[in-house]
Design a protein around this motif. Structure first.
Motif, short mmCIF file in Angstrom:
data_model
loop_
_atom_site.label_atom_id
_atom_site.label_comp_id
_atom_site.label_asym_id
_atom_site.label_seq_id
_atom_site.Cartn_x
_atom_site.Cartn_y
_atom_site.Cartn_z
N LYS A 89 49.94 -19.47 -9.05
CA LYS A 89 49.70 -18.09 -8.71
C LYS A 89 50.72 -17.14 -9.27
N PRO A 90 50.52 -16.00 -9.51
CA PRO A 90 51.45 -15.16 -10.11
C PRO A 90 52.39 -14.63 -8.83
N GLU A 91 53.63 -14.15 -9.06
CA GLU A 91 54.46 -13.70 -8.33
C GLU A 91 53.93 -12.79 -7.09
N SER A 92 53.02 -12.24 -7.37
CA SER A 92 52.66 -11.17 -6.02
C SER A 92 51.72 -11.94 -4.96
#
Length: 634
Positions: free
Chosen positions: A325-328
């Motif tokens: 998953k991306p940081e956001s």
């Protein structure tokens, strides 16, 4: 309006809503039955946020205002039930759900036992009890002969593309009950593992993005045919494993997403729900109703289809909140860590539930993580599986085998490191579909060198794989050297068997399988250190390995010699633990297998010359790019 209490028992309501209704499929879904002298179908569905629920189908003109089935909530449980008099098997239906804000959705039945052939998406009323099973002997035998100390050779199959005459012209279940089962038996495999068979809308998802968890896909004909396929496997002594996806589901409108107009099967927090890598949604394992749905589904395949075990897909993505998953989108659990506590609890509960009812089942984790104790009992803090795919071994071995033999000496640790942890879990050594798609090339085409060397390298690799501790899994086509990587939209290239090297590869794998089955030393000690001994682990300069496999008695050890280099060794001395003669069981370099045919003795006698920490030693020829197996005949 309230539904009649007679439609759903208070016990089932309580157990479902507390995550303990382990056979919810007997209550939920569409069940033909007779109520108060009237024959029809009982419908039960979970939709707690719905304002209204109607059943529409070909029996009422797909008109939600024509209420042949009067669906109503059972108390305040969020469960809707109704009875449709005059409706019978074969009727197509969906649920028309009006959400809290008045939005209208048409949904397939989450517990539907049969679905229309894609692109149609309706559920079909079907009884699951018609088949009279003819596999009692198999079912009784597996209860008294657990799998741990038995040989296990798994043939992984995608039913659509095993054989295909033309695009989308699939063999049906009953055809496969003859062609596939006969082939698997002839090759010496002990199990078939089938890529997901739950109903799914997109062929090219291979079944990993499902909409109908209780419906055997209609691509291969009626579900009755699948029972015939499994039954014939059992009659021929073949176990059947199902690739089971409980980590995520697809977003198609007729499926589970926003089922009653709100996040129901998925988490309300989109960061927890979304699986951006696959474009899917994760199940919310913290909801007890979702637990009942999934646990019941696991038992459904074991109860209704006599499946022998489940390969649980993508465990690493389940237990790690931020997997790919991306940081956001990253989150933490209530303790501040990144483990998915609810998913871990669910997996333990899954295995406890399955083994409560089917202690002989095979529960395998496809897990690329380093999470400890995957195959340890839950009472010791483990996840409770009885097998785990050894992804580390697979990645290391493929990296090594893809290396040109001239440069392998510097990467020697890749083929030895796995023995540092080989007995920390109960492992399966997988050479699966994931390794021969998306530009990764086929097993044969991964091998370096000339055309002949590719085959020699693959025979060598398979010999090492078969003698390394751990059960075995091979994806279809790998047994005859499929040259192109797997094409899910077309059949395997069976025409290759007209070419000598490919047919020789098939015969080599068959003989290797049969040799494995007939020698206890190669599988009896798979999960114990005593079953394996290094002879010479350090000969990196010559790219040589030798080791010994022991059965329980250690009376008939098998010595394996692997030469990963291009150099022939007319005379090579190896330490052995026993006196007497050693018989050549298998030589991957035999001319009959497409090898060089370098002359080999049938037997050699151990001499009292200590070597490699052993009291005796033998001298044997070792051809380039080859595996030999020698059996002690003391």
């Amino acid at each position: 309006m309230q539904a009649s209490p007679a439609l759903v028992s208070s016990d089932d309501l309580y157990l479902f809503n507390t995550g303990q209704l382990f056979r919810a499929y007997r209550t939920f879904g569409a069940h033909p039955m007779e109520i108060e002298g009237s024959t029809g179908v009982r419908f039960v569905v979970w939709a707690p946020h719905a304002r209204e629920v109607a059943v529409i189908g070909d029996f009422n003109g797909w008109n939600g205002n024509n209420r042949i089935v009067n669906m109503a909530q059972v108390g305040t449980t969020g469960i809707w039930a109704g009875f449709g008099p005059g409706i019978g098997e074969g009727a197509r239906y969906k649920y028309e759900i009006i959400g809290e804000k008045g939005e209208r959705q048409l949904k397939s039945d989450p517990f539907g036992f049969q679905s229309e052939l894609r692109p149609n998406t309706a559920s079909i009323v079907t009884s699951i009890h018609h088949h009279v099973w003819q596999d009692r002997e198999w079912m009784a035998d597996r209860k008294v002969n657990p799998p741990y100390e038995k040989p296990m050779l798994i043939y992984e199959v995608h039913l659509a593309s095993w054989r295909m005459d033309a695009p989308e012209q699939f063999r049906d279940y009953e055809q496969l009950a003859h062609e596939l089962v006969d082939y698997v038996c002839s090759m010496g495999f002990t199990h078939i593992e089938v890529l997901p068979l739950t109903e799914h809308p997109l062929d090219r998802s291979w079944g990993y993005q499902a909409t109908g968890y209780y419906a055997a896909t209609s691509r291969y004909g009626p579900a009755e045919g699948l029972k015939i396929l499994i039954e014939r496997c059992h009659q021929r002594g073949i176990g059947v494993l199902l690739d089971w996806v409980c980590g995520h589901f697809c977003k198609d409108d007729h499926g589970l997403r926003l089922f009653d107009g709100s996040p129901l099967f998925e988490n309300e927090d989109y960061r927890r729900a979304e699986k951006p890598q696959w474009g899917t949604l994760a199940f919310d394992f913290g909801k007890p109703q979702v637990q009942s749905f999934l646990l019941s589904n696991a038992l459904f395949w074991l109860d209704v289809y006599h499946i022998d075990g489940l390969r649980v897909d993508a465990v690493a993505s389940m237990i790690e909140l931020n997997f790919d998953k991306p940081e956001s989108m990253r989150t933490v659990n209530r303790y501040g860590g990144t483990e998915d506590v609810e998913a871990l609890h669910f997996l333990r509960k899954l295995n406890e539930t399955v083994f409560l009812y089917y202690p002989e089942s095979l529960m395998m984790a496809e897990d690329s993580s380093s999470y400890p104790g995957v195959t340890s009992p839950t009472y010791l803090g483990g996840l409770g599986f009885n097998y785990k795919w050894n992804m580390g071994w697979m990645n290391d071995m493929l990296r090594y085998m893809e290396t040109d033999p001239a440069h392998r000496s510097s990467r020697h640790s890749l083929i030895t490191f796995s023995l540092h942890y080989a007995f920390s879990e109960n492992y399966v050594l997988p050479l699966s579909h994931d390794e021969v798609v998306h530009g990764k090339r086929s097993m044969l085409n991964k091998m370096p060198g000339t055309y002949q060397e590719k085959f020699a390298n693959l025979r060598l690799f398979y010999g090492y794989w078969m003698t390394h501790p751990g059960k075995k899994l091979l994806f279809m086509g790998g047994e005859f050297g499929q040259f192109e990587e797997w094409k899910d939209y077309a059949g395997l290239d069976w025409i290759l068997l007209q070419y000598p090297l490919h047919d020789s590869m098939r015969r080599y794998v068959r003989d290797l399988n049969l040799l494995y089955l007939n020698h206890r030393a190669l599988w009896e000690g798979d999960h114990k250190q005593e079953g394996f001994e290094w002879i010479d682990v350090n000969n990196a300069s010559q790219c040589m390995l030798s080791f010994q496999r022991n059965d329980k008695s250690s009376d008939c050890p098998i010595v394996t010699v692997c030469n990963f280099s291009r150099e022939n060794h007319p005379v090579y001395r190896i330490g052995v633990s026993q006196s007497g003669s050693y018989r050549l069981l298998l030589n991957s370099d035999e001319a009959d297998y497409g090898g060089s045919g370098m002359e080999m003795p049938i037997r050699v006698t151990a001499q009292t010359i200590p070597l490699h920490g052993k009291s005796h030693s033998i001298e044997v020829p070792v051809p380039a790019l080859s595996t030999q197996l020698w059996l002690s005949e003391r």
